[in-house]
Design a protein around this motif. Sequence first.
Motif, short mmCIF file in Angstrom:
data_model
loop_
_atom_site.label_atom_id
_atom_site.label_comp_id
_atom_site.label_asym_id
_atom_site.label_seq_id
_atom_site.Cartn_x
_atom_site.Cartn_y
_atom_site.Cartn_z
N CYS A 88 2.93 -24.86 8.36
CA CYS A 88 2.82 -25.42 9.72
C CYS A 88 1.39 -25.86 10.01
CB CYS A 88 3.30 -24.41 10.76
SG CYS A 88 5.05 -23.99 10.60
N ASP A 89 0.75 -26.46 9.03
CA ASP A 89 -0.66 -26.82 9.15
C ASP A 89 -0.88 -28.29 9.49
OD1 ASP A 89 0.32 -27.75 6.74
OD2 ASP A 89 -1.40 -27.12 5.55
N ARG A 90 0.19 -29.01 9.82
CA ARG A 90 0.06 -30.41 10.20
C ARG A 90 0.78 -30.64 11.52
NH1 ARG A 90 1.70 -34.10 5.13
NH2 ARG A 90 1.11 -35.67 6.66
N ASP A 91 0.27 -31.57 12.31
CA ASP A 91 0.86 -31.85 13.62
C ASP A 91 2.15 -32.66 13.53
OD1 ASP A 91 -0.97 -30.56 15.30
OD2 ASP A 91 -2.37 -32.24 15.16
N CYS B 233 6.51 -30.69 9.13
CA CYS B 233 6.48 -29.31 8.65
C CYS B 233 6.63 -29.33 7.12
CB CYS B 233 7.60 -28.50 9.30
SG CYS B 233 7.46 -26.73 9.08
N PRO C 192 4.82 -19.04 9.78
CA PRO C 192 3.97 -18.32 10.73
C PRO C 192 4.81 -17.59 11.77
CG PRO C 192 3.28 -20.62 10.49
CD PRO C 192 4.61 -20.50 9.83
N LEU D 282 7.38 -26.72 14.89
CA LEU D 282 5.92 -26.76 14.99
C LEU D 282 5.46 -26.43 16.41
CD1 LEU D 282 5.10 -29.89 12.81
CD2 LEU D 282 4.47 -27.53 12.31
N THR E 57 5.07 -22.71 16.77
CA THR E 57 4.06 -22.07 15.92
C THR E 57 2.69 -22.69 16.21
OG1 THR E 57 4.71 -23.60 14.13
CG2 THR E 57 5.70 -21.40 14.13
N ARG E 58 2.38 -23.73 15.48
CA ARG E 58 1.09 -24.42 15.65
C ARG E 58 0.88 -24.89 17.09
NH1 ARG E 58 -2.31 -27.26 12.17
NH2 ARG E 58 -3.39 -29.02 13.11
N VAL F 3 -0.66 -20.75 12.21
CA VAL F 3 -0.69 -21.54 10.98
C VAL F 3 -0.96 -20.59 9.82
CG1 VAL F 3 -1.87 -23.39 9.71
CG2 VAL F 3 -1.52 -23.61 12.18
N GLU G 255 -2.92 -20.38 6.91
CA GLU G 255 -4.03 -20.95 6.16
C GLU G 255 -5.16 -19.92 6.12
OE1 GLU G 255 -5.21 -24.48 8.22
OE2 GLU G 255 -6.26 -23.39 9.82
N ARG H 94 -7.04 -17.39 9.09
CA ARG H 94 -6.24 -17.01 10.27
C ARG H 94 -5.62 -15.63 10.04
NH1 ARG H 94 -4.29 -21.97 13.87
NH2 ARG H 94 -5.52 -23.63 12.91
#
Length: 438
Positions: free
Chosen positions: A13-16, A19, A61, A341, A344-345, A358, A360, A363
């Motif tokens: 979930c590290d991109r806007d 996923c 996440p 997303l 989460t993000r 996220v 990564e 975190r």
Amino acid sequence: MPLRLYAPALLPCDRDDECTVVRDAALDIDATGRISYAGPRANAPALNDATVIELPGILLPGLINAHAHSPMTVLRGMGGDLPLLRWLREVIWPAEARMGPAEIHAGMVLGSVEMLRHGVTTSAEMYFQGDRVADAVLATGARAVIGCPIIDLPGMDWRTMIAEVDRWIDADGVRFGPADRIEIGYGPHSAYMLPEDALREIAESAVPRGALMQVHVAEASEEDANQREGHGSVPKLLDAVGMLDGRVLAAHCVHMSDEDIALFAKRGVGVAHCPGSNAKLASGIARLTDMRAAGIHVGLGTDGPASNDDLDLWHEVQLAAMLARLSTHDSTALSADEALLMATRGGAAALGRADIGVLEPGRWADLVHVDLDDPTFAGGIDVPDEQLLANMVWGAGSRRVRDVWVAGEQVVAAAEPTKVDRAEAQRVVRSAGERVRV
């Protein structure tokens, strides 16, 4: 001790915008409870005395409930067929007047257990007796962002409420507890339940302390008529008194104009979208796609378990996508992965938190394991990424959440809490409910 988890699939979930699915993945948690690696197993660093666990499903996440009043598990089901303002004035506020520290603690313990079992590791809470809410969250091992309520009702002095939050933050800091599990801020109920002077004084306290302000905004069409008449809208009023100079999380935001949305986007306000509660109370459907298009950070919230009536954020993921599509007549308005997303993000961004939401390095290791032993996943793990995400979001939801970690500590194992007894938590709430019912 450091921990390594292997899983057939990992959702960082590290991109806007989408996923990503990492296949045959590894995730490392260091001795402090933070993530040190998340990615393909083949690229994982060499192990140094770490405990290794092979998981059979999907790692993602921990979900973030961006707006909740979880101690209201004690009040669940009360006045469920009334519109918002009658529900508050005729049922909820009188019942809440009978809730003391013991009832609030019991309700928060059970609410926290319920959320953890559904994969929610962080909740943004707005409820009285913030110290009891914090104690309950620490007991279950979850994480919470607490907006201590400030409201103008008979027998309640908003100036005293502000001063109490000031003292708490000045004594303990904005964040405290193991792995920063508790964050303290201000919870002005709404513009219609506080005078303008109160909103201004809250901003004067919160902004220099860097504390989050959680506030209900434009939930029901009739609630803020006086504010609209005097200031144009609630967002304009909040800006005029200085609240938007600091960190603000605005809950609901159902009745927002184009100008309101542009103002929140410009000022970096986070929004907690609560589709389930808004639908149940017939408050309306928030303009989710317009807020997202404007660049507003939008997370998902359940609202209280007496207005929803559950604390299952997976339901909100589904409802957010369904209602966005229905209200725009566009089946592409919000995809399954975009909705996930947001839980989460998106929730982390709405809260202004760069340490959760996220998977990564750096975190906190707040994460959820969803296993595949369910008819929804009969096709297996090797289906295309889009299909795997659709099966999880539309089909399985919270049903297959099996294990949950917060800051690397396992707080749910085999779908049951590890730090508190669920049956006992339910018994205590049952007793508390008997005491507060009319």
